[in-house]
Design a protein around this motif. Sequence first.
Motif, PDB file in Angstrom:
ATOM      1  N   CYS A 122       0.855  -1.182   0.000  1.00  0.00           N
ATOM      2  CA  CYS A 122       0.000   0.000   0.000  1.00  0.00           C
ATOM      3  C   CYS A 122       0.896   1.238   0.000  1.00  0.00           C
ATOM      4  O   CYS A 122       1.761   1.377   0.867  1.00  0.00           O
ATOM      5  N   LEU A 124       0.342   4.209   0.878  1.00  0.00           N
ATOM      6  CA  LEU A 124       0.229   5.066   2.064  1.00  0.00           C
ATOM      7  C   LEU A 124       0.841   4.387   3.294  1.00  0.00           C
ATOM      8  O   LEU A 124       1.371   5.071   4.176  1.00  0.00           O
ATOM      9  N   CYS A 125       0.770   3.059   3.337  1.00  0.00           N
ATOM     10  CA  CYS A 125       1.427   2.349   4.445  1.00  0.00           C
ATOM     11  C   CYS A 125       2.944   2.565   4.388  1.00  0.00           C
ATOM     12  O   CYS A 125       3.593   2.707   5.424  1.00  0.00           O
ATOM     13  N   CYS A 150      -6.007  -1.849   0.712  1.00  0.00           N
ATOM     14  CA  CYS A 150      -5.517  -1.647   2.076  1.00  0.00           C
ATOM     15  C   CYS A 150      -6.713  -1.141   2.869  1.00  0.00           C
ATOM     16  O   CYS A 150      -7.222  -0.052   2.604  1.00  0.00           O
ATOM     17  N   HIS A 153      -6.248   2.321   4.739  1.00  0.00           N
ATOM     18  CA  HIS A 153      -6.224   3.578   3.979  1.00  0.00           C
ATOM     19  C   HIS A 153      -7.274   3.641   2.879  1.00  0.00           C
ATOM     20  O   HIS A 153      -7.348   4.623   2.145  1.00  0.00           O
TER      21      HIS A 153
END
Length: 452
Positions: A122, A124-125, A150, A153
């Motif tokens: 992901c 953003l992870c 994910c 997010h």
Amino acid sequence: MIGFMPEIYPDELVYSWFCRCFVHSGYPTSKAFLGELLFNRHCNPSKEFVGHLNPEMEQEIRQIYPMEELVLEHTMFPQYARFIGPENKKNALHRLTNDFCDAHHLFSILPRDEGDQYLKYCPLCIVEDREIYGEAYWHRTHQIRNMPVCTKHKCRLENSGVPAKSSQSFILEPAEMALEERQARNDVIPLEWEFASYMEEIFQEPVDFEGSVPASAILYAGMEGTKYLKSTGKVRNTQLLADGMQGYFKEIHIKDIASIYQIQRTLSGQRTDFSIVTQIAFFLGIPAHGLLHPRLSKEQIQKSQDARCPKGDIPEDWNQYDEEMLPIFQQTAKGIYQGKLNGMGRPGRVTERLLCRAVGISPHRLGNMPKCRGALEKYEESYEENWARRLAWAYGKLKVEKEGKVYWSDLRRVSGVKRERAGKALPYLKGHAGRGMGEEITALVLEGKQPG
Ligand SMILES: [Zn+2]
């Protein structure tokens, strides 16, 4: 001696942890590091499980984390073991933590669909992990088969360039190095996110080693009162269910949708694949909690077993049964013929015995089922014809893998056809190999027969 071993992060794959250990170790190459870590570099390395550790490393690791904890919380164990019987579950955990058994011997591990060829991540992870931990890592939940999103997010998971398979060219590829930051795609529709959350919840729940209610009974109970169970409550309409699921999951962009064959096998209790069970259960509206902690009465469990499953009692209406089983026979026969059911791709020879066993009904019933018998006859072939197809298939495969030169020993191994039999198959090659390929195969088969 590997030395410093960093802490393992939440929901991190053991593989990912080893990748980071490698980075911190100062070993020059992944190969050198794996030489220290594994019992034998070629022996069962794994991205989804722990792999076969050498005894010193095993000891060192056991001092930091119990092996059970690593397997249960940092490998894909919950995906493969979730719905198998309690004894098999216990045995699998024991074997994985004590003799580092190859997981392929313990679970059915389905071939990967095109959407699951690479480790997923992901965007953003990664940003978040870099902020919190100073580095990115491979998350376990992102690697669930068919997982598109994910859930944290609500954005789409992306494919990395790192193969998910534990292939022969096994190397450690740390997420921190393999992944670049990129724009997150937020075009996830609510139902897609719901399905992802559903899979995640079922995956993350602590594995229950005692519960013995089979998934097939839970699914059967979930079908009660729906159009997928005919009014008598005894006949399943598997075709209708399969069609419904196809449309439904296509709409939410799920790539590897359960086939009627897989649904049939799951409902009759012969298979328990995570991906198939969760799809059927989600489609039927069974809550995650209901799947994980079923509250079924003995009668309900018994009822699901008495239902007209292929091995159950004698159908009241053979015509209807013939009709109902036809799509399952067709797909299973085709699967055997094309080699899709043996996991290798090697063309199989469809026989009454093999087909009935795969579908799960006894051959003497087929006499009452002309339509299903027709599906069998469509794919029946002689031994010679089948050998010819296997030779052609193996040759084509080797040609790509070996980039040109194919030897008889390879052809023999991959096709599983002995030279003597191959000789008998030559007249049948025409229908299955182009002219050039037919000639090349013929030359290979005949070369051993030349004197000198
Ligand atoms: Zn995320």
